[in-house]
Scaffold this active site. Structure first.
Site, mmCIF file in Angstrom:
data_model
loop_
_atom_site.group_PDB
_atom_site.id
_atom_site.type_symbol
_atom_site.label_atom_id
_atom_site.label_comp_id
_atom_site.label_asym_id
_atom_site.label_seq_id
_atom_site.Cartn_x
_atom_site.Cartn_y
_atom_site.Cartn_z
ATOM 1 N N ASP A 30 24.584 0.134 -38.724
ATOM 2 C CA ASP A 30 24.387 1.573 -38.892
ATOM 3 C C ASP A 30 23.069 1.924 -38.216
ATOM 4 O OD1 ASP A 30 24.039 4.189 -39.534
ATOM 5 O OD2 ASP A 30 24.362 3.954 -41.688
ATOM 6 N N SER A 78 23.237 12.190 -21.719
ATOM 7 C CA SER A 78 24.289 13.193 -21.472
ATOM 8 C C SER A 78 23.846 14.149 -20.367
ATOM 9 C CB SER A 78 24.558 13.997 -22.746
ATOM 10 O OG SER A 78 25.454 15.064 -22.465
ATOM 11 N N TYR A 118 22.093 18.231 -30.408
ATOM 12 C CA TYR A 118 22.629 17.088 -29.652
ATOM 13 C C TYR A 118 21.883 16.913 -28.325
ATOM 14 C CZ TYR A 118 25.893 14.375 -26.793
ATOM 15 O OH TYR A 118 26.445 13.438 -25.953
ATOM 16 N N LYS A 144 19.430 13.916 -26.800
ATOM 17 C CA LYS A 144 19.685 13.202 -25.545
ATOM 18 C C LYS A 144 18.539 13.402 -24.541
ATOM 19 C CE LYS A 144 23.757 11.389 -26.493
ATOM 20 N NZ LYS A 144 23.960 9.921 -26.583
HETATM 21 N N1 LIG Z 1 32.524 12.165 -24.406
HETATM 22 C C1 LIG Z 1 31.698 12.921 -23.694
HETATM 23 O O1 LIG Z 1 32.094 13.922 -23.070
HETATM 24 C C2 LIG Z 1 30.238 12.571 -23.615
HETATM 25 C C3 LIG Z 1 29.445 13.244 -22.659
HETATM 26 C C4 LIG Z 1 28.101 12.907 -22.554
HETATM 27 C C5 LIG Z 1 27.567 11.915 -23.354
HETATM 28 N N2 LIG Z 1 28.350 11.276 -24.278
HETATM 29 C C6 LIG Z 1 27.753 10.219 -25.073
HETATM 30 O O2 LIG Z 1 28.394 9.014 -24.738
HETATM 31 C C7 LIG Z 1 28.419 8.141 -25.871
HETATM 32 C C8 LIG Z 1 29.857 7.725 -26.152
HETATM 33 O O3 LIG Z 1 30.640 8.887 -26.259
HETATM 34 P P1 LIG Z 1 32.191 8.771 -26.684
HETATM 35 O O4 LIG Z 1 32.816 10.083 -26.385
HETATM 36 O O5 LIG Z 1 32.765 7.510 -26.117
HETATM 37 O O6 LIG Z 1 32.004 8.654 -28.263
HETATM 38 P P2 LIG Z 1 32.945 8.075 -29.405
HETATM 39 O O7 LIG Z 1 32.840 8.996 -30.560
HETATM 40 O O8 LIG Z 1 34.301 7.729 -28.874
HETATM 41 O O9 LIG Z 1 32.210 6.706 -29.773
HETATM 42 C C9 LIG Z 1 30.972 6.688 -30.412
HETATM 43 C C10 LIG Z 1 30.869 5.423 -31.217
HETATM 44 O O10 LIG Z 1 29.605 5.433 -31.912
HETATM 45 C C11 LIG Z 1 29.833 4.894 -33.203
HETATM 46 N N3 LIG Z 1 28.803 5.331 -34.141
HETATM 47 C C12 LIG Z 1 28.620 6.579 -34.640
HETATM 48 N N4 LIG Z 1 27.608 6.589 -35.523
HETATM 49 C C13 LIG Z 1 27.132 5.322 -35.583
HETATM 50 C C14 LIG Z 1 26.090 4.709 -36.324
HETATM 51 N N5 LIG Z 1 25.351 5.379 -37.221
HETATM 52 N N6 LIG Z 1 25.857 3.390 -36.127
HETATM 53 C C15 LIG Z 1 26.622 2.688 -35.264
HETATM 54 N N7 LIG Z 1 27.636 3.209 -34.548
HETATM 55 C C16 LIG Z 1 27.878 4.529 -34.699
HETATM 56 C C17 LIG Z 1 31.216 5.414 -33.588
HETATM 57 O O11 LIG Z 1 31.786 4.681 -34.657
HETATM 58 C C18 LIG Z 1 31.969 5.293 -32.286
HETATM 59 O O12 LIG Z 1 32.611 4.037 -32.150
HETATM 60 C C19 LIG Z 1 27.765 8.918 -27.007
HETATM 61 O O13 LIG Z 1 26.410 8.556 -27.087
HETATM 62 C C20 LIG Z 1 27.919 10.363 -26.560
HETATM 63 O O14 LIG Z 1 26.919 11.185 -27.115
HETATM 64 C C21 LIG Z 1 29.678 11.594 -24.421
#
Ligand SMILES: NC(=O)c1ccc[n+]([C@@H]2O[C@H](COP(=O)([O-])OP(=O)(O)OC[C@H]3O[C@@H](n4cnc5c(N)ncnc54)[C@H](O)[C@@H]3O)[C@@H](O)[C@H]2O)c1
Length: 262
Positions: A72, A152, A166, A170
Site C-alpha cells: 500500500d 501524466s 491529480y 503528477k
Molecule cells: N490511463 C490514463 O489515461 C493515464 C494517463 C496519464 C497518466 N496515467 C497514470 O498512469 C498510471 C497507470 O494508469 P492506469 O490507467 O494503467 O491505472 P490503473 O488504475 O489501471 O492501475 C493503477 C494500479 O495502481 C494500483 N494502486 C492504486 N492504489 C494503490 C496503492 N495505494 N498502493 C499500491 N498500488 C495501488 C491499482 O490497484 C492498480 O493496479 C497511473 O499512475 C496513472 O495516474 C494514466
C-alpha cells in the site's frame, strides 16, 4: 563502433531485477510483461494482490520470471518492507518503475483535503518512498540503477476538467524525477518520467469523479488518431530502463499521440 550493432543486447534485461508498482492491471501490468519479455525478473507490486498474482503467473507461464508482492503506497512501512523484501528475495534490485496511481476526479471547488491528501499520498509520496528506499539499496550494491516514474500529460497541460489535485500530484512527480536524477547521477542511477496522454484502461474508466462535459474538452482525439494503449507506454519505459538509454536522466518524456503538439 562496429558497422552493425547488436540491437537486442541494447534492450536485454537478463539478470536484472525490476520492481514495478501498479502491476495488477493497466499500464503497470503491460510494463511487467515488457520487462519480463526483455529477460528481467519482475516483482509485480500492487495493493491488489490477487490481480498482481495473475500478472506474475501469466509471465511465469510464458517462460519468464516474476513474483507478486502486496504493497500500500499510502503507508510508509509497507513501502519500506516491499523494497527490502524484493532485494532480499532476489539478491539485487536494478530497476524501479513507479506506475501505480489513483485517477480520482473532482472539480476545484469541490475538492476536499481528504481527496487532495489521498491522491498525493499514493501518486507523489508513494514514488518518493519507493525511490528513497531503492536508492539506498542501489547505492550500497554499487551496480547503478534505473528508475522510471509514470507522471501524466496533464502535469504540464490541463486537458480534462476535475483533475486539479491529480495533475498537481503528477507535477510533483516531475519535480521528484528531476531532483532525484540530479542527486543519484553520480551513483550511476538514472531517473526519468513518462507522461502518458489519454490511455484506455479499465482502471481509468472506473476512477470516481463527476461526469466530464464532453463539449468542453479541447481536443479528444490526438493527431495520431487514437487513444493510447498500455503497450505504448510500456515500450517507452522499456527504452528508459534498458542499456540503450544509459546517458539519459532527469527527463520527462511525453507519450500522447501528439496531443500536446497540436
Ligand atoms: N490511463 C490514463 O489515461 C493515464 C494517463 C496519464 C497518466 N496515467 C497514470 O498512469 C498510471 C497507470 O494508469 P492506469 O490507467 O494503467 O491505472 P490503473 O488504475 O489501471 O492501475 C493503477 C494500479 O495502481 C494500483 N494502486 C492504486 N492504489 C494503490 C496503492 N495505494 N498502493 C499500491 N498500488 C495501488 C491499482 O490497484 C492498480 O493496479 C497511473 O499512475 C496513472 O495516474 C494514466
Amino acid at each position: 563502433m562496429p558497422a552493425l550493432i547488436d540491437i537486442n543486447h541494447l534492450y536485454d534485461l537478463s539478470g536484472k531485477v525490476a520492481l514495478v508498482t501498479g502491476g495488477a492491471e493497466g499500464m503497470g501490468a503491460g510494463t511487467c510483461r515488457f520487462l519480463g519479455s526483455a529477460g528481467a525478473t519482475v516483482a509485480v507490486a500492487d495493493i491488489n494482490l490477487p490481480w498482481a498474482e495473475n500478472t506474475a503467473s501469466e509471465i511465469v507461464a510464458a517462460g519468464g520470471s516474476a513474483r507478486a508482492y502486496q504493497v500500500d503506497l499510502a503507508h510508509e512501512q509497507s513501502v519500506v518492507d516491499l523494497v527490502k523484501g524484493v532485494r532480499a528475495d532476489n539478491g539485487r534490485l536494478d530497476i524501479l518503475v513507479n506506475v501505480a496511481g489513483l485517477q480520482d476526479r473532482e472539480f476545484l471547488e469541490e475538492t476536499s483535503v481528504a481527496l487532495w491528501d489521498k491522491l498525493h499520498h499514493v501518486n507523489l509520496r508513494g514514488p518518493f518512498l519507493t525511490i528513497r528506499e531503492a536508492a539506498k539499496i542501489m547505492r550500497a550494491d554499487g551496480n547503478g540503477g534505473r528508475i522510471v516514474n509514470v507522471s501524466s500529460m496533464g502535469s504540464v497541460h490541463p486537458i480534462f476538467e476535475g483533475l486539479v489535485a491529480y495533475n498537481a500530484s503528477k507535477s510533483g512527480v516531475n519535480g521528484l524525477t528531476r531532483n532525484a536524477a540530479y542527486e543519484l547521477a553520480e551513483h550511476g542511477i538514472t531517473v526519468n518520467a513518462v507522461l502518458p496522454g489519454n490511455t484506455t484502461t479499465a482502471g481509468q474508466a472506473r476512477s470516481p469523479g463527476p461526469a466530464i462535459d464532453i463539449s468542453k474538452l479541447t481536443k479528444l482525439t490526438p493527431p495520431l488518431g487514437r487513444t493510447g494503449k498500455p503497450s505504448d507506454i510500456a515500450g517507452a519505459i522499456l527504452f528508459l530502463v534498458s542499456p540503450i538509454s544509459e546517458w539519459m536522466t532527469g527527463q520527462t518524456l511525453t507519450i500522447d499521440g501528439g496531443h500536446l503538439n497540436s
